[in-house]
Design a protein around this motif. Structure first.
Motif, PDB file in Angstrom:
ATOM      1  N   VAL A  59      26.393 -13.619  75.295  1.00 37.71           N
ATOM      2  CA  VAL A  59      26.246 -13.917  73.571  1.00 37.71           C
ATOM      3  C   VAL A  59      25.943 -13.055  72.526  1.00 37.71           C
ATOM      4  O   VAL A  59      24.700 -12.847  73.099  1.00 37.71           O
ATOM      5  N   PHE A  60      25.774 -13.872  71.751  1.00 33.86           N
ATOM      6  CA  PHE A  60      25.398 -13.157  69.919  1.00 33.86           C
ATOM      7  C   PHE A  60      24.960 -14.110  69.097  1.00 33.86           C
ATOM      8  O   PHE A  60      25.344 -15.423  69.471  1.00 33.86           O
ATOM      9  N   GLY A  61      23.740 -14.521  68.661  1.00 36.82           N
ATOM     10  CA  GLY A  61      23.524 -15.863  67.514  1.00 36.82           C
ATOM     11  C   GLY A  61      22.868 -14.717  66.588  1.00 36.82           C
ATOM     12  O   GLY A  61      22.367 -14.437  65.763  1.00 36.82           O
ATOM     13  N   LEU A  62      23.212 -16.232  65.284  1.00 41.87           N
ATOM     14  CA  LEU A  62      22.419 -16.116  63.910  1.00 41.87           C
ATOM     15  C   LEU A  62      22.047 -17.360  63.954  1.00 41.87           C
ATOM     16  O   LEU A  62      22.281 -18.334  64.281  1.00 41.87           O
ATOM     17  N   ILE A  63      21.128 -16.944  62.627  1.00 42.38           N
ATOM     18  CA  ILE A  63      20.410 -18.613  62.912  1.00 42.38           C
ATOM     19  C   ILE A  63      20.444 -18.305  61.270  1.00 42.38           C
ATOM     20  O   ILE A  63      20.341 -17.902  60.851  1.00 42.38           O
ATOM     21  N   ALA A  64      20.072 -19.217  60.434  1.00 40.09           N
ATOM     22  CA  ALA A  64      20.533 -19.642  58.893  1.00 40.09           C
ATOM     23  C   ALA A  64      19.224 -20.447  58.704  1.00 40.09           C
ATOM     24  O   ALA A  64      18.988 -21.411  59.441  1.00 40.09           O
ATOM     25  N   GLU A  65      18.072 -20.162  57.587  1.00 43.70           N
ATOM     26  CA  GLU A  65      17.026 -20.618  57.680  1.00 43.70           C
ATOM     27  C   GLU A  65      16.791 -21.307  56.208  1.00 43.70           C
ATOM     28  O   GLU A  65      17.400 -20.352  55.728  1.00 43.70           O
ATOM     29  N   ASP A  66      15.734 -22.123  55.978  1.00 46.52           N
ATOM     30  CA  ASP A  66      15.431 -22.690  54.708  1.00 46.52           C
ATOM     31  C   ASP A  66      14.794 -21.919  53.936  1.00 46.52           C
ATOM     32  O   ASP A  66      14.147 -21.079  53.998  1.00 46.52           O
ATOM     33  N   ASP A  67      15.885 -21.372  52.370  1.00 49.53           N
ATOM     34  CA  ASP A  67      15.464 -20.517  51.277  1.00 49.53           C
ATOM     35  C   ASP A  67      13.323 -20.604  51.491  1.00 49.53           C
ATOM     36  O   ASP A  67      12.603 -19.493  51.291  1.00 49.53           O
ATOM     37  N   GLY A 104      19.990 -24.158  61.216  1.00 50.65           N
ATOM     38  CA  GLY A 104      20.489 -23.931  61.810  1.00 50.65           C
ATOM     39  C   GLY A 104      20.955 -22.474  62.482  1.00 50.65           C
ATOM     40  O   GLY A 104      20.278 -21.980  62.458  1.00 50.65           O
ATOM     41  N   PHE A 105      22.718 -22.514  63.153  1.00 48.93           N
ATOM     42  CA  PHE A 105      22.714 -21.590  64.204  1.00 48.93           C
ATOM     43  C   PHE A 105      23.798 -21.570  64.199  1.00 48.93           C
ATOM     44  O   PHE A 105      24.367 -22.139  64.146  1.00 48.93           O
ATOM     45  N   ALA A 106      24.763 -20.604  64.758  1.00 48.05           N
ATOM     46  CA  ALA A 106      26.221 -20.266  65.331  1.00 48.05           C
ATOM     47  C   ALA A 106      25.474 -19.015  66.669  1.00 48.05           C
ATOM     48  O   ALA A 106      25.306 -17.958  66.574  1.00 48.05           O
ATOM     49  N   LEU A 107      26.178 -19.382  67.649  1.00 49.47           N
ATOM     50  CA  LEU A 107      26.170 -18.712  68.670  1.00 49.47           C
ATOM     51  C   LEU A 107      27.902 -18.027  68.873  1.00 49.47           C
ATOM     52  O   LEU A 107      29.109 -18.957  68.877  1.00 49.47           O
ATOM     53  N   LEU A 125      33.711 -18.438  67.975  1.00 52.43           N
ATOM     54  CA  LEU A 125      32.606 -19.346  67.807  1.00 52.43           C
ATOM     55  C   LEU A 125      32.040 -20.183  68.540  1.00 52.43           C
ATOM     56  O   LEU A 125      33.442 -21.183  68.121  1.00 52.43           O
ATOM     57  N   GLU A 126      31.349 -19.954  69.149  1.00 52.93           N
ATOM     58  CA  GLU A 126      31.219 -20.824  70.560  1.00 52.93           C
ATOM     59  C   GLU A 126      30.135 -22.607  69.789  1.00 52.93           C
ATOM     60  O   GLU A 126      30.906 -23.455  69.982  1.00 52.93           O
ATOM     61  N   ASP A 127      29.620 -22.480  68.531  1.00 52.89           N
ATOM     62  CA  ASP A 127      29.128 -23.532  68.478  1.00 52.89           C
ATOM     63  C   ASP A 127      28.343 -22.888  67.080  1.00 52.89           C
ATOM     64  O   ASP A 127      28.082 -21.842  66.509  1.00 52.89           O
ATOM     65  N   LEU A 128      28.707 -23.842  65.688  1.00 48.58           N
ATOM     66  CA  LEU A 128      27.790 -23.989  64.749  1.00 48.58           C
ATOM     67  C   LEU A 128      27.682 -25.155  63.908  1.00 48.58           C
ATOM     68  O   LEU A 128      27.592 -25.822  64.294  1.00 48.58           O
ATOM     69  N   TYR A 129      26.172 -24.987  64.035  1.00 49.35           N
ATOM     70  CA  TYR A 129      25.796 -26.838  63.691  1.00 49.35           C
ATOM     71  C   TYR A 129      24.276 -25.947  62.690  1.00 49.35           C
ATOM     72  O   TYR A 129      23.456 -24.990  62.958  1.00 49.35           O
ATOM     73  N   VAL A 130      24.394 -27.486  61.554  1.00 46.57           N
ATOM     74  CA  VAL A 130      23.108 -27.129  60.837  1.00 46.57           C
ATOM     75  C   VAL A 130      22.636 -28.739  60.771  1.00 46.57           C
ATOM     76  O   VAL A 130      23.304 -29.439  61.063  1.00 46.57           O
ATOM     77  N   ARG A 131      21.778 -28.563  61.156  1.00 46.05           N
ATOM     78  CA  ARG A 131      20.758 -29.767  60.943  1.00 46.05           C
ATOM     79  C   ARG A 131      20.792 -30.887  60.016  1.00 46.05           C
ATOM     80  O   ARG A 131      21.327 -30.269  58.488  1.00 46.05           O
ATOM     81  N   PRO A 132      21.335 -32.093  59.674  1.00 43.62           N
ATOM     82  CA  PRO A 132      21.965 -33.703  59.065  1.00 43.62           C
ATOM     83  C   PRO A 132      20.871 -32.905  57.681  1.00 43.62           C
ATOM     84  O   PRO A 132      21.470 -32.731  56.303  1.00 43.62           O
ATOM     85  N   SER A 133      20.009 -32.799  57.783  1.00 42.17           N
ATOM     86  CA  SER A 133      19.061 -32.819  56.434  1.00 42.17           C
ATOM     87  C   SER A 133      19.183 -31.305  55.549  1.00 42.17           C
ATOM     88  O   SER A 133      18.450 -31.153  54.208  1.00 42.17           O
ATOM     89  N   ALA A 134      19.602 -30.523  56.261  1.00 39.16           N
ATOM     90  CA  ALA A 134      20.148 -28.994  55.402  1.00 39.16           C
ATOM     91  C   ALA A 134      21.657 -28.508  55.256  1.00 39.16           C
ATOM     92  O   ALA A 134      22.292 -28.063  54.542  1.00 39.16           O
ATOM     93  N   ARG A 135      22.330 -29.871  55.541  1.00 38.80           N
ATOM     94  CA  ARG A 135      23.739 -29.709  55.366  1.00 38.80           C
ATOM     95  C   ARG A 135      23.746 -29.864  53.534  1.00 38.80           C
ATOM     96  O   ARG A 135      23.103 -30.547  52.672  1.00 38.80           O
ATOM     97  N   GLY A 141      23.344 -27.034  51.653  1.00 37.54           N
ATOM     98  CA  GLY A 141      23.169 -26.454  50.729  1.00 37.54           C
ATOM     99  C   GLY A 141      23.025 -24.825  51.603  1.00 37.54           C
ATOM    100  O   GLY A 141      23.152 -24.006  50.820  1.00 37.54           O
ATOM    101  N   GLY A 142      25.151 -24.736  52.230  1.00 34.72           N
ATOM    102  CA  GLY A 142      25.708 -23.712  52.130  1.00 34.72           C
ATOM    103  C   GLY A 142      25.137 -22.492  53.194  1.00 34.72           C
ATOM    104  O   GLY A 142      25.964 -22.379  53.800  1.00 34.72           O
ATOM    105  N   HIS A 143      24.617 -23.515  53.890  1.00 32.21           N
ATOM    106  CA  HIS A 143      24.162 -23.226  55.328  1.00 32.21           C
ATOM    107  C   HIS A 143      25.262 -22.230  56.399  1.00 32.21           C
ATOM    108  O   HIS A 143      25.358 -21.351  57.077  1.00 32.21           O
ATOM    109  N   GLY A 144      26.695 -23.076  56.612  1.00 30.39           N
ATOM    110  CA  GLY A 144      27.486 -23.503  57.632  1.00 30.39           C
ATOM    111  C   GLY A 144      28.214 -22.261  56.579  1.00 30.39           C
ATOM    112  O   GLY A 144      28.847 -21.521  57.525  1.00 30.39           O
ATOM    113  N   LYS A 145      28.429 -22.422  55.465  1.00 28.62           N
ATOM    114  CA  LYS A 145      29.428 -21.327  54.355  1.00 28.62           C
ATOM    115  C   LYS A 145      28.449 -19.671  55.100  1.00 28.62           C
ATOM    116  O   LYS A 145      29.654 -19.182  54.896  1.00 28.62           O
TER     117      LYS A 145
END
Length: 157
Positions: A48-56, A63-66, A82-92, A94-98
């Motif tokens: 599995v491979f992953g990405l992290i979305a960080e607050d600017d 958020g993350f994508a696995l 894409l097994e999982d894509l998730y962005v925490r509600p407080s950050a939705r 903000g463009g992190h999912g895109k």
């Protein structure tokens, strides 16, 4: 900011997986441990491979994508599932999912992969609308099948 996961991200990814399971109304199904996640991402043969979305502003993971590679026999190329894509509600919003999906698409293009695929629950209208706005199309003629637990053990024995 989007970056590749590192081993120190495992606890926060694990926590966000639990949050995602709660959102998807299936917390009892999220049984993976941090150790299993660490091994899948960073073991001898990573699967599995992953990405992290960080607050600017804060640099905190929001958020993350696995994902993992799959293969299309019809196209003769690899793709990304894409097994999982998730962005925490407080950050939705903000463009992190895109940004996560854009990075996955970039990986596909760079590596010559012909598909980026994922599943979404049919009741999750906000996500479905978001995916369609990016140009993704539902594969309505396909039905996902799954073997787990007793049925998998019975068939495999």
């Amino acid at each position: 900011m989007i970056r590749t996961v590192d081993i120190s991200d495992v606890p926060v990814i694990h926590a966000m997986i639990r949050e995602l399971a709660d959102y998807e109304r299936a917390p009892h199904e999220a049984r993976a441990t941090e150790e299993q996640l660490r091994d899948a991402l960073f073991g001898e043969h990573p699967a599995v491979f992953g990405l992290i979305a960080e607050d600017d502003a804060s640099g905190q993971p929001v958020g993350f994508a696995l994902w993992f590679r799959n293969f299309s026999t019809w196209r003769g190329t690899h793709g990304v599932y894409l097994e999982d894509l998730y962005v925490r509600p407080s950050a939705r919003g903000g463009g992190h999912g895109k940004a996560l999906l854009t990075e996955l698409a970039r990986i596909c293009v760079e590596r010559g992969y012909s598909r980026l695929e994922w599943s979404v629950l049919d009741w999750n209208e906000p996500s479905i609308g978001f995916y369609k706005s990016l140009g993704a199309v539902p594969m309505d003629e396909w039905t996902v099948f799954r073997l787990t637990d007793d049925a998998l053990a019975e068939l495999g024995s």
